[in-house]
Design a protein around this motif. Sequence first.
Motif, PDB file in Angstrom:
ATOM      1  N   SER A  39       6.588 -15.733  -5.913  1.00  0.00           N
ATOM      2  CA  SER A  39       5.939 -14.993  -6.758  1.00  0.00           C
ATOM      3  C   SER A  39       4.677 -15.342  -6.457  1.00  0.00           C
ATOM      4  N   GLY A  40       4.315 -16.512  -6.017  1.00  0.00           N
ATOM      5  CA  GLY A  40       2.801 -16.769  -5.766  1.00  0.00           C
ATOM      6  C   GLY A  40       1.944 -17.940  -6.525  1.00  0.00           C
ATOM      7  N   THR A  41       2.813 -18.357  -7.566  1.00  0.00           N
ATOM      8  CA  THR A  41       2.422 -19.531  -8.422  1.00  0.00           C
ATOM      9  C   THR A  41       2.540 -20.708  -7.713  1.00  0.00           C
ATOM     10  N   ARG A  42       1.911 -21.705  -8.531  1.00  0.00           N
ATOM     11  CA  ARG A  42       1.880 -23.112  -7.883  1.00  0.00           C
ATOM     12  C   ARG A  42       3.556 -23.657  -7.746  1.00  0.00           C
ATOM     13  N   ASP A  43       4.308 -23.285  -8.869  1.00  0.00           N
ATOM     14  CA  ASP A  43       5.475 -23.832  -8.927  1.00  0.00           C
ATOM     15  C   ASP A  43       6.530 -22.692  -7.988  1.00  0.00           C
ATOM     16  N   ASP A  44       6.087 -21.608  -7.725  1.00  0.00           N
ATOM     17  CA  ASP A  44       6.903 -20.758  -6.998  1.00  0.00           C
ATOM     18  C   ASP A  44       6.011 -19.819  -5.965  1.00  0.00           C
ATOM     19  N   PRO A  45       5.519 -20.703  -4.717  1.00  0.00           N
ATOM     20  CA  PRO A  45       4.745 -20.165  -4.009  1.00  0.00           C
ATOM     21  C   PRO A  45       5.537 -18.984  -3.167  1.00  0.00           C
ATOM     22  N   ILE A  46       4.432 -18.107  -2.618  1.00  0.00           N
ATOM     23  CA  ILE A  46       5.110 -17.152  -1.614  1.00  0.00           C
ATOM     24  C   ILE A  46       5.488 -18.048  -0.575  1.00  0.00           C
ATOM     25  N   GLU A  47       6.884 -18.284  -0.318  1.00  0.00           N
ATOM     26  CA  GLU A  47       7.055 -19.083   1.156  1.00  0.00           C
ATOM     27  C   GLU A  47       7.589 -17.900   2.237  1.00  0.00           C
ATOM     28  N   ILE A  48       6.920 -18.241   3.359  1.00  0.00           N
ATOM     29  CA  ILE A  48       7.142 -17.331   4.508  1.00  0.00           C
ATOM     30  C   ILE A  48       7.739 -18.296   5.535  1.00  0.00           C
ATOM     31  N   GLN A  49       9.059 -18.123   6.027  1.00  0.00           N
ATOM     32  CA  GLN A  49       9.614 -18.552   6.872  1.00  0.00           C
ATOM     33  C   GLN A  49       9.527 -17.908   8.278  1.00  0.00           C
ATOM     34  N   GLU A  50       9.097 -18.625   9.348  1.00  0.00           N
ATOM     35  CA  GLU A  50       8.757 -17.969  10.563  1.00  0.00           C
ATOM     36  C   GLU A  50       9.096 -18.696  11.543  1.00  0.00           C
ATOM     37  N   GLN A  51       9.204 -18.014  12.762  1.00  0.00           N
ATOM     38  CA  GLN A  51       9.216 -18.995  14.154  1.00  0.00           C
ATOM     39  C   GLN A  51       8.125 -18.395  15.034  1.00  0.00           C
ATOM     40  N   LEU A  52       7.459 -19.512  15.652  1.00  0.00           N
ATOM     41  CA  LEU A  52       6.478 -19.280  16.519  1.00  0.00           C
ATOM     42  C   LEU A  52       7.080 -19.307  17.794  1.00  0.00           C
ATOM     43  N   ASN A  53       6.856 -18.183  18.688  1.00  0.00           N
ATOM     44  CA  ASN A  53       7.527 -18.518  20.011  1.00  0.00           C
ATOM     45  C   ASN A  53       6.668 -18.634  21.095  1.00  0.00           C
ATOM     46  N   LEU A  54       5.507 -18.902  20.759  1.00  0.00           N
ATOM     47  CA  LEU A  54       4.059 -19.192  21.773  1.00  0.00           C
ATOM     48  C   LEU A  54       3.476 -20.482  20.957  1.00  0.00           C
ATOM     49  N   ALA A  55       2.652 -20.958  21.835  1.00  0.00           N
ATOM     50  CA  ALA A  55       1.753 -22.227  21.555  1.00  0.00           C
ATOM     51  C   ALA A  55       0.249 -21.413  21.500  1.00  0.00           C
ATOM     52  N   THR A  56       0.138 -20.266  21.172  1.00  0.00           N
ATOM     53  CA  THR A  56      -1.121 -19.797  21.160  1.00  0.00           C
ATOM     54  C   THR A  56      -1.282 -18.991  19.829  1.00  0.00           C
ATOM     55  N   PRO A  57      -2.677 -18.823  19.448  1.00  0.00           N
ATOM     56  CA  PRO A  57      -2.652 -18.094  18.115  1.00  0.00           C
ATOM     57  C   PRO A  57      -1.923 -16.868  17.934  1.00  0.00           C
ATOM     58  N   VAL A  58      -1.494 -16.797  16.672  1.00  0.00           N
ATOM     59  CA  VAL A  58      -0.504 -15.470  16.102  1.00  0.00           C
ATOM     60  C   VAL A  58      -1.248 -15.176  14.978  1.00  0.00           C
ATOM     61  N   THR A  59      -1.081 -13.753  14.549  1.00  0.00           N
ATOM     62  CA  THR A  59      -1.943 -13.275  13.447  1.00  0.00           C
ATOM     63  C   THR A  59      -0.654 -12.538  12.388  1.00  0.00           C
ATOM     64  N   LEU A  60      -0.783 -13.190  11.269  1.00  0.00           N
ATOM     65  CA  LEU A  60       0.141 -12.480  10.054  1.00  0.00           C
ATOM     66  C   LEU A  60      -0.708 -11.435   9.521  1.00  0.00           C
ATOM     67  N   VAL A  61      -0.117 -10.332   9.244  1.00  0.00           N
ATOM     68  CA  VAL A  61      -0.774  -9.149   8.631  1.00  0.00           C
ATOM     69  C   VAL A  61      -0.405  -9.151   7.171  1.00  0.00           C
ATOM     70  N   ILE A  62      -1.273  -9.254   6.323  1.00  0.00           N
ATOM     71  CA  ILE A  62      -0.908  -9.409   4.551  1.00  0.00           C
ATOM     72  C   ILE A  62      -1.461  -8.089   3.971  1.00  0.00           C
ATOM     73  N   ARG A  63      -0.797  -7.305   3.336  1.00  0.00           N
ATOM     74  CA  ARG A  63      -1.370  -6.089   2.589  1.00  0.00           C
ATOM     75  C   ARG A  63      -1.080  -6.312   1.079  1.00  0.00           C
ATOM     76  N   GLY A  64      -1.830  -5.550   0.404  1.00  0.00           N
ATOM     77  CA  GLY A  64      -1.399  -5.640  -1.108  1.00  0.00           C
ATOM     78  C   GLY A  64      -0.533  -4.545  -1.133  1.00  0.00           C
ATOM     79  N   ALA A  65       0.720  -5.042  -1.769  1.00  0.00           N
ATOM     80  CA  ALA A  65       1.908  -3.983  -1.997  1.00  0.00           C
ATOM     81  C   ALA A  65       1.821  -3.488  -3.505  1.00  0.00           C
ATOM     82  N   ASN A  66       1.084  -4.126  -4.251  1.00  0.00           N
ATOM     83  CA  ASN A  66       1.063  -3.757  -5.916  1.00  0.00           C
ATOM     84  C   ASN A  66      -0.431  -3.476  -6.088  1.00  0.00           C
ATOM     85  N   PRO A  67      -0.820  -2.287  -6.602  1.00  0.00           N
ATOM     86  CA  PRO A  67      -2.035  -1.816  -7.083  1.00  0.00           C
ATOM     87  C   PRO A  67      -2.642  -2.737  -8.149  1.00  0.00           C
TER      88      PRO A  67
END
Length: 182
Positions: A39-67
């Motif tokens: 949910s994004g709180t300290r006790d329940d952070p938004i956890e994103i599990q991912e795998q990086l396939n490169l050793a170069t910078p990558v960019t996560l796109v974050i959008r507001g889904a809730n007005p």
Amino acid sequence: MLSLALISAGPADDGRWYAGGYSFSDELGGFRILSVNGSGTRDDPIEIQEQLNLATPVTLVIRGANPSRLDATEQTGVHFRIVTVNRSGLGWIGFGFELQEIRGKPSDFDDGLSFGQTNPNPDFISSNRFQRFESRFESYDRLSFEDGHVDPLDLAAFGFFVTDMTPVPEFYLVQDPRIPSS
């Protein structure tokens, strides 16, 4: 109506993952989101599990889904936990994060987006693989982890707090694994 648990179990039809009033996308390539929850709180952070396939910078796109996220009462910030599998084939000796409100342009003081600049609590920043971190607020918002390593196929976990005092519908989190130079 789908429950939030079902939505966060995998990407939605639009390829985005949803949690805590945001959507997350790996659409710019170089990595793959495996799961998103929280949910994004300290006790329940938004956890994103991912795998990086490169050793170069990558960019996560974050959008507001809730007005309602853009309401003044929601401007306190969100806790994140990024869990990354190193699939690059190279060991990492550091890892950096950079916030961008405009893609390709580092966040600055005027955009209101930061790694907790309004509440720079070091207890909100963590890593299971790196002993030290450095926060830089100006002239950009960067968080650098050092003094450790992540071998190929190992996991690295990072925790941090992001504030956005002037929320926009979309922002970016650049992730930069650091490899030894020869």
